[in-house]
Enzyme design. Structure first.
Site, PDB file in Angstrom:
ATOM      1  N   ASP A  66     -67.797  10.186 -13.945  1.00  0.00           N
ATOM      2  CA  ASP A  66     -68.796  11.222 -13.696  1.00  0.00           C
ATOM      3  C   ASP A  66     -69.917  10.719 -12.778  1.00  0.00           C
ATOM      4  O   ASP A  66     -70.168   9.515 -12.675  1.00  0.00           O
ATOM      5  CB  ASP A  66     -69.420  11.681 -15.018  1.00  0.00           C
ATOM      6  CG  ASP A  66     -68.511  12.650 -15.777  1.00  0.00           C
ATOM      7  OD1 ASP A  66     -67.335  12.810 -15.377  1.00  0.00           O
ATOM      8  OD2 ASP A  66     -68.986  13.230 -16.766  1.00  0.00           O
ATOM      9  N   ASP A  67     -70.587  11.682 -12.158  1.00  0.00           N
ATOM     10  CA  ASP A  67     -71.760  11.446 -11.303  1.00  0.00           C
ATOM     11  C   ASP A  67     -71.395  10.675 -10.035  1.00  0.00           C
ATOM     12  O   ASP A  67     -72.225  10.030  -9.414  1.00  0.00           O
ATOM     13  CB  ASP A  67     -72.894  10.731 -12.060  1.00  0.00           C
ATOM     14  CG  ASP A  67     -73.321  11.472 -13.321  1.00  0.00           C
ATOM     15  OD1 ASP A  67     -72.829  12.597 -13.545  1.00  0.00           O
ATOM     16  OD2 ASP A  67     -74.142  10.931 -14.082  1.00  0.00           O
ATOM     17  N   HIS A 117     -68.839  18.654 -10.448  1.00  0.00           N
ATOM     18  CA  HIS A 117     -69.810  18.288 -11.500  1.00  0.00           C
ATOM     19  C   HIS A 117     -71.178  18.908 -11.178  1.00  0.00           C
ATOM     20  O   HIS A 117     -72.203  18.354 -11.554  1.00  0.00           O
ATOM     21  CB  HIS A 117     -69.887  16.769 -11.593  1.00  0.00           C
ATOM     22  CG  HIS A 117     -70.484  16.238 -12.875  1.00  0.00           C
ATOM     23  ND1 HIS A 117     -70.222  16.764 -14.124  1.00  0.00           N
ATOM     24  CD2 HIS A 117     -71.346  15.199 -13.090  1.00  0.00           C
ATOM     25  CE1 HIS A 117     -70.893  16.079 -15.036  1.00  0.00           C
ATOM     26  NE2 HIS A 117     -71.589  15.122 -14.442  1.00  0.00           N
ATOM     27  N   HIS A 121     -76.562  18.419 -10.616  1.00  0.00           N
ATOM     28  CA  HIS A 121     -76.518  17.910 -11.988  1.00  0.00           C
ATOM     29  C   HIS A 121     -77.570  18.571 -12.857  1.00  0.00           C
ATOM     30  O   HIS A 121     -78.213  17.948 -13.705  1.00  0.00           O
ATOM     31  CB  HIS A 121     -76.660  16.392 -12.022  1.00  0.00           C
ATOM     32  CG  HIS A 121     -76.006  15.746 -13.213  1.00  0.00           C
ATOM     33  ND1 HIS A 121     -76.569  15.770 -14.468  1.00  0.00           N
ATOM     34  CD2 HIS A 121     -74.834  15.088 -13.357  1.00  0.00           C
ATOM     35  CE1 HIS A 121     -75.776  15.126 -15.308  1.00  0.00           C
ATOM     36  NE2 HIS A 121     -74.708  14.715 -14.656  1.00  0.00           N
ATOM     37  N   HIS A 221     -76.734  10.707 -11.656  1.00  0.00           N
ATOM     38  CA  HIS A 221     -77.314  11.892 -11.017  1.00  0.00           C
ATOM     39  C   HIS A 221     -78.747  11.610 -10.560  1.00  0.00           C
ATOM     40  O   HIS A 221     -79.279  12.319  -9.729  1.00  0.00           O
ATOM     41  CB  HIS A 221     -77.267  13.102 -11.953  1.00  0.00           C
ATOM     42  CG  HIS A 221     -78.084  12.971 -13.194  1.00  0.00           C
ATOM     43  ND1 HIS A 221     -77.723  12.156 -14.242  1.00  0.00           N
ATOM     44  CD2 HIS A 221     -79.251  13.549 -13.555  1.00  0.00           C
ATOM     45  CE1 HIS A 221     -78.638  12.249 -15.188  1.00  0.00           C
ATOM     46  NE2 HIS A 221     -79.565  13.077 -14.807  1.00  0.00           N
TER      47      HIS A 221
HETATM   48 ZN   LIG Z   1     -72.961  13.767 -15.242  1.00  0.00          ZN
END
Ligand SMILES: [Zn+2]
Length: 255
Positions: A66-67, A117, A121, A221
């Site tokens: 993620d991110d 995503h 964020h 993020h």
């Molecule tokens: Zn995230």
């Protein structure tokens, strides 16, 4: 920052079965605003619309990051994945992707799956429907323009969602995705602790008959080039530990 602290706690800890049963009953009766927010953050909850977590296929592991992308750590992660011939899924923050188009293309060229995503964020459970649509649409369009592949999966930032957030994702052609194995890798300096906690979860899921949908963070993020050494090293150690006995898949294998 108190908000972030609360979000992290809700992401990681409210997973007990007793809570889920209580929550389901309470949701049916109509929850107070605080309870609603709590349920909206709970990864195991399906009361805000169905989302992909993991199928009943013990032995299958999906590494998801993620991110992403991160100009320093995503390339190192790609090297590790390539050395083991493992494919993974990268949930990209749209604004990060726009800043690193070559890296996005490199991820896709290596055979990995990319997902949406959101653009910034944001906590989408608190955002207006028009903002939700804008966050998702702009990210998918940017990723598709950069990489030339359709974006089929969406993971809500912080796991925060409402029915219309997931509905918007589906209308844009995406499957909403949550997870069932995550630890606070983004703030844990010890690779060993990250691996130990995730291994515990993966083995427990397997005993329960489930595949593992594992979250690690190759980015942040808050800082596109954030230090992600422990998370990236943990991915390598998990692969080394399981590659002879398990199958590493992308989320495309489950949907
Ligand atoms: Zn995230």
């Amino acid at each position: 920052m108190p908000l972030r602290r609360t979000l992290e706690d809700r992401m990681l800890f409210p997973l007990a079965t007793g809570i889920s049963v209580g929550l389901g009953a309470a949701a049916g009766l109509g929850l107070a605003a605080g309870g609603y927010a709590y349920a909206a953050m709970w990864p195991g909850s399906q009361i805000f619309g169905r989302a992909l977590i993991a199928p009943p296929r013990p032995g299958e592991l999906a590494l998801t990051f993620d991110d992403s992308p991160n100009p320093v750590w995503t390339p190192r992660l790609l090297d590790i994945l390539a050395s083991h011939d493992v494919r993974a899924t990268f949930f990209m923050v749209g604004s990060h992707a726009q800043a690193e188009p070559e890296l996005v293309r490199r991820v896709v060229a290596a055979g990995h799956l990319i997902g949406n995503h959101s653009w910034s964020h944001a906590n989408l459970a608190l955002a207006a429907p028009s903002r939700v649509r804008e966050e998702l649409l702009r990210t998918s369009e940017t990723l598709e323009q950069i990489a030339g592949v359709p974006v089929k999966f969406f993971r809500p930032p912080f796991g925060a969602r409402r029915p219309d957030v997931l509905r918007t994702a589906r209308r844009l052609g995406m499957v909403p995705v949550l997870w069932n194995a995550m630890t606070s890798d983004w703030k844990e300096p010890s690779t060993e602790k990250i691996v130990q906690r995730l291994t515990h979860m993966i083995d427990r899921l397997e005993r329960q008959g489930h595949a593992a949908n594992i979250v690690l963070h190759d980015g942040s993020h808050l800082d596109r080039g954030a230090h992600r050494g422990p998370s990236v090293a943990a991915a390598g150690q998990l692969i080394a530990r399981y590659k002879d006995t398990h199958r590493f898949v992308t989320l495309g294998a489950w949907s």
